[in-house]
Design an enzyme around this catalytic site. Sequence first.
Site, mmCIF file in Angstrom:
data_model
loop_
_atom_site.group_PDB
_atom_site.id
_atom_site.type_symbol
_atom_site.label_atom_id
_atom_site.label_comp_id
_atom_site.label_asym_id
_atom_site.label_seq_id
_atom_site.Cartn_x
_atom_site.Cartn_y
_atom_site.Cartn_z
ATOM 1 N N ASP A 12 39.989 62.930 15.049
ATOM 2 C CA ASP A 12 40.944 61.679 15.301
ATOM 3 C C ASP A 12 40.585 61.080 16.511
ATOM 4 O OD1 ASP A 12 44.340 61.054 14.441
ATOM 5 O OD2 ASP A 12 43.050 60.058 16.136
ATOM 6 N N ASP A 110 40.497 55.918 11.693
ATOM 7 C CA ASP A 110 40.260 56.816 12.955
ATOM 8 C C ASP A 110 40.101 58.346 12.509
ATOM 9 O OD1 ASP A 110 42.959 57.316 13.344
ATOM 10 O OD2 ASP A 110 42.612 57.097 15.424
ATOM 11 N N GLU A 111 40.287 58.700 11.382
ATOM 12 C CA GLU A 111 40.421 60.154 11.113
ATOM 13 C C GLU A 111 39.447 60.656 9.957
ATOM 14 O OE1 GLU A 111 44.658 61.374 10.663
ATOM 15 O OE2 GLU A 111 45.030 59.766 12.028
HETATM 16 N N1 DCP Z 1 47.870 51.476 14.301
HETATM 17 C C1 DCP Z 1 48.600 50.385 14.149
HETATM 18 N N2 DCP Z 1 49.905 50.350 14.040
HETATM 19 C C2 DCP Z 1 50.546 51.457 14.207
HETATM 20 C C3 DCP Z 1 49.933 52.661 14.263
HETATM 21 C C4 DCP Z 1 48.351 52.626 14.613
HETATM 22 O O1 DCP Z 1 47.879 49.425 13.882
HETATM 23 N N3 DCP Z 1 51.788 51.486 14.176
HETATM 24 C C5 DCP Z 1 46.498 51.424 14.433
HETATM 25 C C6 DCP Z 1 46.010 51.398 15.741
HETATM 26 C C7 DCP Z 1 45.318 52.684 16.296
HETATM 27 C C8 DCP Z 1 44.899 53.243 14.796
HETATM 28 O O2 DCP Z 1 45.946 52.811 13.928
HETATM 29 O O3 DCP Z 1 44.231 52.606 17.172
HETATM 30 C C9 DCP Z 1 44.900 54.700 14.940
HETATM 31 O O4 DCP Z 1 46.213 55.148 15.007
HETATM 32 P P1 DCP Z 1 46.644 56.725 15.677
HETATM 33 O O5 DCP Z 1 47.671 57.019 15.252
HETATM 34 O O6 DCP Z 1 45.379 57.658 15.324
HETATM 35 O O7 DCP Z 1 46.497 56.342 17.185
HETATM 36 P P2 DCP Z 1 45.532 56.015 18.212
HETATM 37 O O8 DCP Z 1 44.016 56.311 17.718
HETATM 38 O O9 DCP Z 1 45.599 54.589 18.744
HETATM 39 O O10 DCP Z 1 45.888 56.893 19.361
HETATM 40 P P3 DCP Z 1 45.608 58.784 19.579
HETATM 41 O O11 DCP Z 1 44.910 58.811 20.761
HETATM 42 O O12 DCP Z 1 47.201 58.988 19.758
HETATM 43 O O13 DCP Z 1 45.156 59.100 18.137
HETATM 44 MG MG MG Z 2 43.599 58.188 16.788
HETATM 45 MG MG MG Z 3 44.877 58.585 13.481
#
Ligand code: DCP
Ligand code: MG
Ligand code: MG
Length: 354
Positions: A12, A110-111
């Site tokens: 992730d 992203d996963e």
């Molecule tokens: N995303 C979005 N709206 C949300 C949640 C996420 O547009 N409510 C998008 C932005 C994030 C991406 O999806 O960058 C990936 O979500 P993740 O839950 O994996 O969160 P992040 O990668 O941002 O952070 P982490 O380091 O906690 O994985």
């Molecule tokens: Mg992420």
């Molecule tokens: Mg994610």
Amino acid sequence: MYENMPFVLYVDMDYFYAACEEARHKELKGKPLVVGTAPESEKLRGVVQTANYEARKYGIHSGMPNIKAFDLYKELNYLHSDEEHYEEVSRGIMKLLKESGRPVEVISVDEAAMDITGLSENEALELAKRIKSDILKGFGLTCTIGIGNGKAFAKMASDKAKPDGLMLVRAQDLKDFLKSCSLEKLPGVGAKTFERLKEMHIETIEQLAAKDPMVLIDAFGSAGKELYMLANGIDESKVVENSEILSIGRETTLKSPVSTVEEAMPALRDLTKQVMKEVEKNGFLFKNIGAKVRYTDFSISVKSYSLHNYTNSEDEVIKRIVPMIASLLKNGPARKVGVRVSHLIKTKGQKKLF
Ligand code: DCP
Ligand code: MG
Ligand code: MG
């Protein structure tokens, strides 16, 4: 029981959208940054899509209104989300993972889960370190990798080790690991399920594991059985290899806000053409059609329609997109519309079917 559970390496990306921005705006690295839905000129009206870890220190998180985020930290750096760019970066990362030659299931932008059944724990850790260093070198991005017996537990390990982490849950430690995680971290426990479980006096994974499975099945149907199994350390779901492209979408900002689907038609036709061009280039068929509008207050709504059969027909997209956009516009005028197709399969060499 473990022999039926694949050994899984789960990646992730850390603060993905914001990390992609830091990678191309080096001056922002190390400073609190938010990527959100509204353009910079109207940044107080949108929602936070993600925040880098510096911004998270102030309590800023995904889904929070931008205005609240700026309340929490006035000097916040802010960028308007550029999803096409993040999807392109994502495809590069997924390609890199597939170069391992092992089955990779792209789960989201992203996963990804990789089936590493057959590797020893040490080999798995070595592979994970190599992947982390290749992603950092190739894209300037960090990720967190969880490894365990079963997709769900590998994902939970990646959650736990964030950011820039690596965590292996050994089979003999799985029960203790589950005890150490809060209930809402169990895949399948969303906000609604969490509330239902709470009403049933289930507030920990341990309590869920000890519950009579019939009671859970009564309350949640087959999802109840799934929850019971997961809480007891059983996840036999397979890593299903798929394309690194999960969906193809295009969106556009309209010259002036539209209130009817008729006004949006030229944009919708153009977006559909662009999407179809990309579909054809990749030799895809799709089964799901999605419509998106961004209202004048920068809130977003989406609708989607699942077809019975796979298709690559432009007319089919238009036919389904029009009523969905019309229905979304009942909630108010839109300044942005989007068209997306998903549930893709590859049909290399095949021309138009319909
Ligand atoms: N995303 C979005 N709206 C949300 C949640 C996420 O547009 N409510 C998008 C932005 C994030 C991406 O999806 O960058 C990936 O979500 P993740 O839950 O994996 O969160 P992040 O990668 O941002 O952070 P982490 O380091 O906690 O994985
Ligand atoms: Mg992420
Ligand atoms: Mg994610």
